[in-house]
Design a protein around this motif. Structure first.
Motif, PDB file in Angstrom:
ATOM      1  N   UNK A  52      69.724  -9.086  12.311  1.00 17.93           N
ATOM      2  CA  UNK A  52      69.177  -8.357  13.567  1.00 17.93           C
ATOM      3  C   UNK A  52      67.792  -8.248  12.994  1.00 17.93           C
ATOM      4  N   UNK A  53      67.614  -7.866  11.525  1.00 17.60           N
ATOM      5  CA  UNK A  53      66.234  -7.324  11.244  1.00 17.60           C
ATOM      6  C   UNK A  53      65.625  -8.557  10.390  1.00 17.60           C
ATOM      7  N   UNK A  54      65.331  -9.391  11.401  1.00 21.53           N
ATOM      8  CA  UNK A  54      64.680 -10.937  10.752  1.00 21.53           C
ATOM      9  C   UNK A  54      63.346 -10.679  10.401  1.00 21.53           C
ATOM     10  N   UNK A  55      62.871 -11.265   9.122  1.00 18.14           N
ATOM     11  CA  UNK A  55      61.431 -11.260   8.955  1.00 18.14           C
ATOM     12  C   UNK A  55      60.776 -12.503   9.797  1.00 18.14           C
ATOM     13  N   UNK A  56      61.518 -13.307  10.461  1.00 16.28           N
ATOM     14  CA  UNK A  56      61.028 -14.414  11.267  1.00 16.28           C
ATOM     15  C   UNK A  56      61.015 -14.074  12.792  1.00 16.28           C
ATOM     16  N   UNK A  57      61.195 -12.692  12.909  1.00 18.16           N
ATOM     17  CA  UNK A  57      61.420 -12.349  14.602  1.00 18.16           C
ATOM     18  C   UNK A  57      60.069 -12.452  15.405  1.00 18.16           C
ATOM     19  N   UNK A  58      58.894 -12.349  14.716  1.00 17.78           N
ATOM     20  CA  UNK A  58      57.642 -12.745  15.544  1.00 17.78           C
ATOM     21  C   UNK A  58      57.685 -14.291  15.715  1.00 17.78           C
ATOM     22  N   UNK A 112      62.169  -1.007   2.991  1.00 18.34           N
ATOM     23  CA  UNK A 112      62.508  -2.452   3.555  1.00 18.34           C
ATOM     24  C   UNK A 112      61.866  -2.661   4.841  1.00 18.34           C
ATOM     25  N   UNK A 113      61.766  -1.417   5.731  1.00 19.38           N
ATOM     26  CA  UNK A 113      61.164  -1.551   7.089  1.00 19.38           C
ATOM     27  C   UNK A 113      59.619  -2.015   6.842  1.00 19.38           C
ATOM     28  N   UNK A 123      54.881 -14.842   8.158  1.00 22.70           N
ATOM     29  CA  UNK A 123      55.516 -16.007   8.818  1.00 22.70           C
ATOM     30  C   UNK A 123      54.776 -16.253   9.792  1.00 22.70           C
ATOM     31  N   UNK A 124      54.362 -15.411  10.774  1.00 17.01           N
ATOM     32  CA  UNK A 124      54.007 -15.772  12.084  1.00 17.01           C
ATOM     33  C   UNK A 124      52.480 -16.222  11.623  1.00 17.01           C
ATOM     34  N   UNK A 125      51.643 -15.927  10.675  1.00 19.81           N
ATOM     35  CA  UNK A 125      50.532 -16.520  10.222  1.00 19.81           C
ATOM     36  C   UNK A 125      50.602 -18.070   9.915  1.00 19.81           C
ATOM     37  N   UNK A 126      51.708 -18.258   9.035  1.00 12.87           N
ATOM     38  CA  UNK A 126      52.149 -19.475   8.748  1.00 12.87           C
ATOM     39  C   UNK A 126      52.612 -20.476  10.029  1.00 12.87           C
ATOM     40  N   UNK A 127      53.243 -20.120  10.942  1.00 15.72           N
ATOM     41  CA  UNK A 127      53.659 -20.737  11.968  1.00 15.72           C
ATOM     42  C   UNK A 127      52.165 -20.979  13.056  1.00 15.72           C
ATOM     43  N   UNK A 128      51.052 -19.852  12.947  1.00 13.17           N
ATOM     44  CA  UNK A 128      50.172 -20.056  13.617  1.00 13.17           C
ATOM     45  C   UNK A 128      49.047 -21.199  13.214  1.00 13.17           C
ATOM     46  N   UNK A 129      49.264 -21.255  11.632  1.00 11.13           N
ATOM     47  CA  UNK A 129      48.198 -21.992  11.085  1.00 11.13           C
ATOM     48  C   UNK A 129      48.794 -23.625  11.325  1.00 11.13           C
TER      49      UNK A 129
END
Length: 200
Positions: A52-58, A112-113, A123-129
């Motif tokens: 539920x609290x995933x670093x990959x959310x965005x 942790x939050x 992770x979002x920056x990596x995807x956008x790149x």
């Protein structure tokens, strides 16, 4: 698994996160200690489960966007949908007013939050790149990801502040939607149109 998590959450809210041990949670849930650890790697997972609290959310929201939708628009649309649905994901579920103060009072949960927010942006920056084919060292994907992450964090902060103040979920939702409208108006056109998915 749900029963264990619900038992733990009740105990954490009543006594404080740090005052409750895994052994006490297991006893209250009528399971073995090893059973708790089989489902929850660390104590913090009882409150913030990785599912539920995933670093990959965005990154997941952006990766699933439809043709013609930009990265920022995908996240803004999802947040609005979650607010309208009074989703637990954005902290609008019943009882969250007691859970949030418990989380913020526990240093490991608060840390942790913070870490989670940083990981989401990374992770979002990596995807956008990857999606835009940005050259190595190009700062734009990271900067856009950081602004999207800021919007996400700002929204959660606003909902959290109002929740702790005891406002009604419907009033919080209305204020959160207004905040998103204001924030969207402040974002630059470059951010709002960046990484628009091409038509199939």
């Amino acid at each position: 698994m749900r029963r264990i998590a619900e038992t733990a959450m009740h105990m954490f809210v009543e006594r404080g996160f740090e005052a409750v041990t895994i052994a006490e949670v297991a006893e209250a849930a009528d399971v073995a200690v090893n059973t708790v650890y089989n489902h929850f790697r660390v104590k913090e997972d009882l409150v913030l489960p990785p599912s539920e609290a995933s670093a990959g959310r965005l990154a997941e929201i952006v990766a699933a966007r439809a043709p013609g939708v930009s990265a920022a628009r995908a996240v803004l649309d999802r947040l609005r949908d979650e607010i309208r649905q009074r989703s637990r994901t954005v902290g609008l579920s019943p009882g969250f007013g007691r859970v949030l103060p418990m989380m913020l009072a526990a240093p490991t949960l608060a840390a942790r939050l913070r870490d989670l927010g940083e990981q989401m942006v990374a992770e979002l920056a990596e995807l956008l790149t990857a999606e835009t084919g940005a050259a190595p060292g190009d700062p734009v994907p990271g900067l856009v990801a950081a602004q999207i992450g800021w919007v996400h964090s700002l929204l959660y902060g606003e909902i959290g502040k109002r929740t702790v103040a005891g406002e009604r979920p419907d009033d919080i939702a209305e204020a959160a939607l207004t905040l998103l409208d204001v924030v969207e108006g402040l974002l630059s056109e470059q951010v709002l149109t960046y990484a628009t998915r091409k038509d199939a």
